[in-house]
Structure formats: structure tokens, C-alpha cells
Design an enzyme around this catalytic site. Structure first.
Site, PDB file in Angstrom:
ATOM      1  N   SER A   1      20.426  25.360  -3.141  1.00 46.94           N
ATOM      2  CA  SER A   1      19.186  26.007  -3.558  1.00 46.94           C
ATOM      3  C   SER A   1      18.962  25.797  -5.058  1.00 46.94           C
ATOM      4  O   SER A   1      18.847  24.670  -5.504  1.00 46.94           O
ATOM      5  CB  SER A   1      19.221  27.486  -3.165  1.00 46.94           C
ATOM      6  OG  SER A   1      17.972  28.090  -3.360  1.00 46.94           O
TER       7      SER A   1
ATOM      8  N   HIS B   1      14.416  24.528   0.497  1.00 44.20           N
ATOM      9  CA  HIS B   1      13.671  25.462   1.362  1.00 44.20           C
ATOM     10  C   HIS B   1      12.287  24.920   1.732  1.00 44.20           C
ATOM     11  O   HIS B   1      11.330  25.673   1.854  1.00 44.20           O
ATOM     12  CB  HIS B   1      13.533  26.839   0.704  1.00 44.20           C
ATOM     13  CG  HIS B   1      14.793  27.364   0.105  1.00 44.20           C
ATOM     14  ND1 HIS B   1      15.926  27.600   0.850  1.00 44.20           N
ATOM     15  CD2 HIS B   1      15.117  27.681  -1.183  1.00 44.20           C
ATOM     16  CE1 HIS B   1      16.886  28.057   0.051  1.00 44.20           C
ATOM     17  NE2 HIS B   1      16.417  28.099  -1.180  1.00 44.20           N
TER      18      HIS B   1
END
Length: 132
Positions: free
Chosen positions: A48, A89
Site C-alpha cells: 500500500s 487498491h
């Protein structure tokens, strides 16, 4: 503090707030140590926000989530351990909602065009392996 990183062969950089992560990496000197370790046999793993800061900048985060910049970071230059800009994401429209109704892809395409950059899109179940 950052010196302890030299003790490890594998370093995992977790997600979280990319602005805070980058700020404290630079403040602690961990950015310089990671640059040095990346030239050795150390494996660096970024998830991330951790993946985003390994690239050239976190500009894409500023574009998508400026509200996360609680600390007022002005320099979005990241560690540049790779020239690949990551957008994690990619499959999470719920995380990156926008009032105009534009999709993540629409906004990423605009960002790429405005900044003359190519961004690698990663869904939550994907990864990229870079050998140096």
C-alpha cells in the site's frame, strides 16, 4: 533509530498514511539507509503506502487523497528505489470515492496525462516484483 534497518535482510514497509510515512522516513534518515540497502542483497517489500513511497513520488496520493496530508508535506519526492509509480487498491472504488462520479481509472488517466507519467495499477490481490 534507522540504523537498526541494517541488521535485516528483508524489510517490510507497511501501509498507512503515505505523507506521514514519507515524512518520518526522511526525518529519521531511514530513506538514505533504504537506498543504500537496496543496492545490496536486502529485500524490500512495500504494501500500500509502503509500495508508493518506494517509487519516484507520492504525487498520485496528493491527487487522490489530499486530505491525508495532515502534516502539510510539500515535497512529494519519494525514495526513487524504482521508477515505477504504483497506485495500490485500484479495485477499491469504495476507498477512492469522488463527488463527480468519475471512476478511479478516469482519474488515473487524467493524472497520467497531466503529469506525463505512467502509473502501474495494482488491485488488492496483486503485486509486482522488481529485480535490481
Amino acid at each position: 533509530k534507522g540504523e537498526r534497518l541494517k541488521e535485516y535482510n528483508i524489510i517490510y514497509i507497511n501501509g498507512g498514511n503515505p505523507f506521514r510515512l514519507l515524512y518520518f522516513m526522511k526525518k529519521s534518515g531511514a530513506d538514505l539507509i533504504l537506498r543504500s540497502l537496496s543496492k545490496q542483497n536486502t529485500i524490500l517489500i512495500g504494501a500500500s503506502a509502503g509500495a508508493v513511497i518506494l517509487g519516484p513520488s507520492i504525487d498520485v496520493v496528493q491527487h487522490f487523497s489530499p486530505e491525508l496530508n495532515e502534516i502539510g508535506l510539500n515535497d512529494y519526492t519519494a525514495l526513487s528505489l524504482t521508477d515505477i509509480a504504483i497506485f495500490p487498491h485500484y479495485d477499491r472504488e469504495d476507498v477512492f470515492k469522488e463527488d463527480t462520479g468519475k471512476s478511479i481509472e478516469d482519474r488515473l488517466s487524467e493524472f497520467e496525462e497531466w503529469n506525463n507519467i505512467s502509473v502501474t495499477r495494482l488491485k488488492d490481490d496483486q503485486y509486482i516484483l522488481i529485480n535490481r
